[in-house]
Design an enzyme around this catalytic site. Structure first.
Site, PDB file in Angstrom:
ATOM      1  N   THR A 169       1.118   0.226   8.218  1.00 34.38           N
ATOM      2  CA  THR A 169       0.603   0.275   9.591  1.00 34.38           C
ATOM      3  C   THR A 169       1.390  -0.681  10.471  1.00 34.38           C
ATOM      4  OG1 THR A 169      -1.624   0.756   8.759  1.00 34.38           O
ATOM      5  CG2 THR A 169      -1.455  -0.014  11.028  1.00 34.38           C
ATOM      6  N   LEU A 186      -2.741  -6.522   8.293  1.00 33.12           N
ATOM      7  CA  LEU A 186      -2.558  -5.089   8.495  1.00 33.12           C
ATOM      8  C   LEU A 186      -1.918  -4.517   7.244  1.00 33.12           C
ATOM      9  CD1 LEU A 186      -1.072  -4.377  12.063  1.00 33.12           C
ATOM     10  CD2 LEU A 186      -3.405  -3.970  11.262  1.00 33.12           C
ATOM     11  N   ASP A 187      -2.263  -3.276   6.894  1.00 30.18           N
ATOM     12  CA  ASP A 187      -1.581  -2.617   5.782  1.00 30.18           C
ATOM     13  C   ASP A 187      -0.078  -2.604   6.030  1.00 30.18           C
ATOM     14  OD1 ASP A 187      -3.966  -2.061   4.547  1.00 30.18           O
ATOM     15  OD2 ASP A 187      -4.097  -0.006   5.293  1.00 30.18           O
ATOM     16  N   ARG A 188       0.677  -2.625   4.956  1.00 25.72           N
ATOM     17  CA  ARG A 188       2.135  -2.623   5.067  1.00 25.72           C
ATOM     18  C   ARG A 188       2.643  -1.423   5.854  1.00 25.72           C
ATOM     19  NH1 ARG A 188       6.619  -0.624   2.284  1.00 25.72           N
ATOM     20  NH2 ARG A 188       5.248   0.623   0.944  1.00 25.72           N
TER      21      ARG A 188
END
Length: 330
Positions: free
Chosen positions: A149, A145-147
């Site tokens: 998110t 997951l993106d940092r």
């Protein structure tokens, strides 16, 4: 058929839940010594840093013994070392484990915590934290997951099973649902499926849509909306279901619809970076659920995040940067 080369096990233990760096010397090159190659390869660190690592015996071979700076260059040789960890501000929000068995760990990641070590985020990542807290040094991430998110991330306990779980994501056999808070546009018909071609170039912060065959598909549905006094439209909570996994896909698609996610520093335009340690106004995007058939046990899994997006819980406090509790989306 090309024979698969054997990679020796690391002679160095993890440090703070982070694996040592492994370097394999290329088959072709004009370097005379191991040092010459590493100075060139690690040019960003500077020759003095590399020489200091050799002097301290921090660069080792497969037998765990220090490699001399003047050791002859041998194509295919493996060396290992621990890089100096960057100074990191701890992300002050809990990383919840929602499921753990002998095969997988499912964690509910807070905003601002990177999934795996990368760049300036190394020990302060979900993977490194879980390795330390659960005493599972072999733990690996099946996806990322993106940092910025928050939400559910799947990790694998046994290295030999990692490929089976990664294949689930590659073959789109994981049903993922996200939740987001963004402006409300009463004139925009929903639900709808957005299809476009998204490219993300290395070294460029943002992804962008380009002409061509679609490689990104997202379903956008309206959960509910509410008015905001003095502002047209108001806010809404959306269910986002990606059928593909392009970088920043949901953020790009929502911005293209005129519904940029609250707290997004990149879309529709890049804003100035915030100082390290500024955990206010997180991106209002949450990986709400994961569903899949376990490729090892055959069990049907359905996991759900317990987090609440802060801007929906209390927009005024989120906007003021005063809502920093875990129950409010952190």
């Amino acid at each position: 058929m090309r024979r698969k080369s054997h990679t020796p096990p690391s002679p160095l233990p993890q440090r703070h839940g982070v694996d040592p760096v492994r370097v394999r010397l290329p088959a072709a090159g004009t370097w005379r010594t191991v040092r010459e190659h590493l100075v060139e390869r690690l040019s960003g660190a500077g020759a003095g840093v590399v020489d200091g690592m050799f002097d301290a015996g921090r660069i080792v071979g497969a037998d765990g013994r220090p490699v001399a700076a003047d050791a002859p260059y041998v194509p295919g040789l493996f060396v290992w070392f621990h890089r100096d960890l960057p100074d990191e501000v701890p992300v002050p929000f809990p990383l919840e484990v929602v499921h753990r068995d002998e095969h997988i760990v499912v964690a509910d990641k807070p905003h601002f915590l990177a999934t795996t070590p990368r760049g300036s985020h190394v020990a302060e990542t979900a993977l490194a934290r879980l390795r330390r807290e659960l005493d599972l040094p072999a733990l690996t991430a099946a996806h990322r997951l993106d940092r910025l998110t928050a939400g559910l991330v799947l990790f694998t306990v046994r290295p030999e099973e990692r490929g089976a779980y990664q294949t689930l994501f590659r073959d789109r056999r994981v049903r993922k649902e996200y939740e987001a808070v963004a402006p409300y546009d009463p004139a925009l018909p929903l639900p709808r499926t957005v299809r476009s071609r998204i490219v993300k170039e290395r070294g460029v912060l943002t992804a962008r849509e380009v002409p061509g065959e679609p490689n990104a598909v997202s379903r956008v549905e309206l959960f509910e909306h509410r008015d905001r006094p003095g502002e047209p439209g108001g806010l809404a909570r959306y269910r986002l279901t990606p059928a593909t996994g392009q970088t920043h896909q949901l953020r790009v698609h929502m911005a293209a619809l005129g519904l940029p996610l609250l707290g997004d520093p990149l879309y529709p335009q890049v804003t100035a970076p915030v100082p390290a340690g500024d955990f206010r106004r997180p991106l209002q995007l949450l990986a709400r659920s994961l569903e899949f058939t376990d490729p090892v046990t055959g069990e049907e899994h359905r996991f759900r995040s317990g987090r609440v997006l802060a801007a929906w819980a209390c927009h005024a406090r989120w906007a003021a940067g005063t809502d920093d509790g875990p129950s409010a989306g952190q």
